[in-house]
Design an enzyme around this catalytic site. Structure first.
Site, PDB file in Angstrom:
ATOM      1  N   LYS A 265       0.725  -1.116   0.180  1.00  0.00           N
ATOM      2  CA  LYS A 265      -0.053  -0.014   0.164  1.00  0.00           C
ATOM      3  C   LYS A 265       0.830   1.179  -0.026  1.00  0.00           C
ATOM      4  O   LYS A 265       1.917   1.329   0.270  1.00  0.00           O
ATOM      5  CB  LYS A 265      -0.953   0.069   1.080  1.00  0.00           C
ATOM      6  CG  LYS A 265      -2.005  -1.007   0.940  1.00  0.00           C
ATOM      7  CD  LYS A 265      -3.048  -1.147   1.902  1.00  0.00           C
ATOM      8  CE  LYS A 265      -4.289  -1.731   1.239  1.00  0.00           C
ATOM      9  NZ  LYS A 265      -5.561  -2.171   2.287  1.00  0.00           N
ATOM     10  N   ARG A 300      -3.329 -10.572   4.508  1.00  0.00           N
ATOM     11  CA  ARG A 300      -3.684 -10.573   2.786  1.00  0.00           C
ATOM     12  C   ARG A 300      -2.715  -9.909   2.251  1.00  0.00           C
ATOM     13  O   ARG A 300      -2.549  -8.896   2.608  1.00  0.00           O
ATOM     14  CB  ARG A 300      -5.063  -9.764   2.947  1.00  0.00           C
ATOM     15  CG  ARG A 300      -5.702  -9.767   1.470  1.00  0.00           C
ATOM     16  CD  ARG A 300      -7.005  -8.900   1.409  1.00  0.00           C
ATOM     17  NE  ARG A 300      -7.503  -9.092   0.086  1.00  0.00           N
ATOM     18  CZ  ARG A 300      -7.085  -8.148  -0.777  1.00  0.00           C
ATOM     19  NH1 ARG A 300      -6.507  -6.951  -0.585  1.00  0.00           N
ATOM     20  NH2 ARG A 300      -7.829  -8.037  -1.832  1.00  0.00           N
TER      21      ARG A 300
END
Length: 321
Positions: A265, A300
């Protein structure tokens, strides 16, 4: 609302220690906030098995985006053959495969239901046809997409909107009696990063998740089927993300499994000086290990092999293998 935040520890345990959220490698003996026998029972209790997987150790959820525009790997697996090949490989590296046909990156536009089904369902069918038995999660906000995916062989629903986008998805999940992940997000993907603000990001995320859990239960979803996710990067600044990551153990106050999705991210790239998403493996592993240390049950990630290896080494150092 006053909540209980266990202080996570690893390694040699004290005599007064309790397992953190049912995990073997993490423990606690100190709680910030309300602390009594009932609280400690909730914070330490084993979480329900997930599609045959025990949650006494962190499980790796592999990301399989069959989209042309995902922020990290857009287009890599958009083609059917590439997606199936990657899914088969991932089955040997991860505990769960999370398949999504609609990008939820900042600025992403909504994908039509039929197109989302066209992207995801044939891949699920092909993986099952190839003998893949790994649990499959369908990453969608839409009831019709989830229904088609479950019929094709998916086992879990992963809804980044926590049933806000399509409330009928709650009814479908209850009807099929499958696990569901409810994530916090502030706003829709196309606008969620337009100056998000909070007075208390941790408290507001917790309050929102509590409301969505209540909504799901009211619609017939069994509480022990619910997984929570703080939604790192979804309507949050870098500072918001870091504050949530510092207080992950608060999520255990719900007494439910917790999923953490931080792989590649933007904030990792900002802090780690990696403008390209695929160059963020080191930072992604650092946050994955931090999450495991804080008792996250599901991590994840895009880089399944590397994350599984890192978690194995962490467990070995803790004497858990």
């Amino acid at each position: 609302m006053s909540r209980s935040e266990p202080i996570a520890r690893r390694g040699s345990r004290r005599d007064t220690a309790l397992p953190l959220a049912g995990l073997r490698g993490a423990w606690f003996d100190e709680v910030l906030g309300p602390d009594d026998a009932d609280v400690r029972a909730r914070l330490s209790a084993p979480r329900p098995d997930l599609c045959g997987l025990t949650l006494d150790r962190p499980r790796v959820m592999g990301i399989l985006n069959v989209t042309p525009d995902s922020f990290s790997d857009g287009g890599d697996h958009a083609g059917f053959d590439a997606a199936v090949k990657r899914g088969i490989a991932m089955a040997g590296e991860a505990d769960i495969i999370d398949i999504g046909g609609e990008s939820t990156r900042p600025g992403a536009e909504e994908v039509a239901v039929d197109e989302e089904i066209r992207r995801t369902v044939p891949v699920i069918e092909a993986l099952r046809g190839a003998g893949v038995t790994t649990p499959i999660s369908i990453d969608t906000r839409k009831a019709r997409v989830a229904e088609a995916a479950l019929d094709a062989g998916a086992n879990i629903v992963n809804d980044v909107s926590a049933f806000e986008f399509d409330p009928e998805l709650a009814d479908l999940t209850a009807e099929h009696d499958v696990p569901v992940c409810l994530m916090h997000a502030k706003g829709l993907p196309d606008t969620m990063q337009d100056n998000p603000s909070y007075e208390d990001v941790v408290g507001e995320v917790m309050d929102h998740l509590e409301r969505r859990i209540g909504f799901a239960v009211d619609r017939g979803v069994k509480r022990d089927r619910i997984i929570t996710d703080p939604g790192i990067g979804f309507g949050k600044t870098l500072e918001h993300n870091l504050e949530l990551l510092r207080h992950l153990t608060l999520l255990h106050d719900f007494g439910l499994p917790v999923l953490l999705g931080v792989s590649r991210k933007r904030f990792i790239g900002t802090i780690g000086h990696a403008p390209e998403a695929k160059d963020r493996l080191g930072g992604s592993l650092a946050i994955a290990l931090h999450g495991a240390a804080q008792g996250m049950h599901i991590i994840r990630v895009h880089d399944t092999r590397e994350t599984t290896q890192a978690l194995a080494l962490m467990a070995a150092l803790d004497g858990e293998v």
